[in-house]
Design an enzyme around this catalytic site. Sequence first.
Site: not given
Length: 253
Positions: A143, A150, A214, A217
Site C-alpha cells: 500500500h 482495497d 483478502e 485487496h
Amino acid sequence: MPLTTLLSDLTPIPSYPAPSWETLRSVSIEDNGESLVPMSLAPAPIKVFPAYARMGIPGAIQECFVREGVYRALLAAARSLPEGIGIIVLDGWRPWRVQQYLFDTLHEAIQHQQPDLDEAALLERTREFVSVPSREPTAPSPHLTGGAVDVTLCDADGLPLDMGTLFDEALPASHSDYFEQLETLTSQQKKARDHRRLLFNTMKQQGFTNLPSEWWHYDFGDQLWAYYGAHDQACYGPAELDTIENRWRQQLA
C-alpha cells in the site's frame, strides 16, 4: 442479459497459495515515476470512502490516492460493470504510520486470542491480513507504493453489495475463494460468492491481481502484482504525497 444470468456465468475464483514473502522481496522494482492521484477525481460509477480515516485510525488521510495507472485501470473496471453496479474505493496509498498501526493492532489481537503461538506462527498469521510495515526501497509494503487498492462493489444507490464478510475482517471467510470451497451454499452465500466473482473477474480483466487472503485487496504495478501476474519486475516502488514539504526537500537536495 439479466444480472442473475451474468453472475451465474462468471468464472469461479481460482485458489492461489499465500505469497512467499521472501521471494516477493527479491522482485526487482523499476519505478516508472507516475504520480499519486486522488480517486475522488473519478466520475461515477466509482465512489470513494476512505475507510481508515472514517474509523479514526491515527495518521489516516481523508482521501484514497493511487498511481495514475491504477486510477485509469480502476475507472476502466468500473465502466465495464453491469449497469447499476459500481466500485467503492476504500483505501489506496497508505502512510507508513497507518501500516504500522494496523500491523501492531492485529498482531496484538491474535496474540491475545492465541497466546500459545510462537513468534514465527504469530507473524505468519498476522501477515495473512496485514503486510509487515516497510519503507525499504527494494521491498516496500504494497500500500505504500500506491499500487495496492482495497475495493468493493456497490448498487445504484451507492450501498455496498454483500461480499460475505466486511472489509478487513481477519477471518478465513475473507479469503477470496472461500465460498468456492464450500460444497453447499445458502442463497445468501451464493449471492456473496457471485459478487466476489464479479469483482475478481472485472479487476483481472483490467490487469489487477488479487491477494488470496483478502477478497477486497487488488494490486497493479507493485511487487505483489509482479509475483502473482508473472511479470519480470514491478513498476511501483515507495511513493510519497506531493506535499509542499516533500517538494522543497526534493528541490533543495
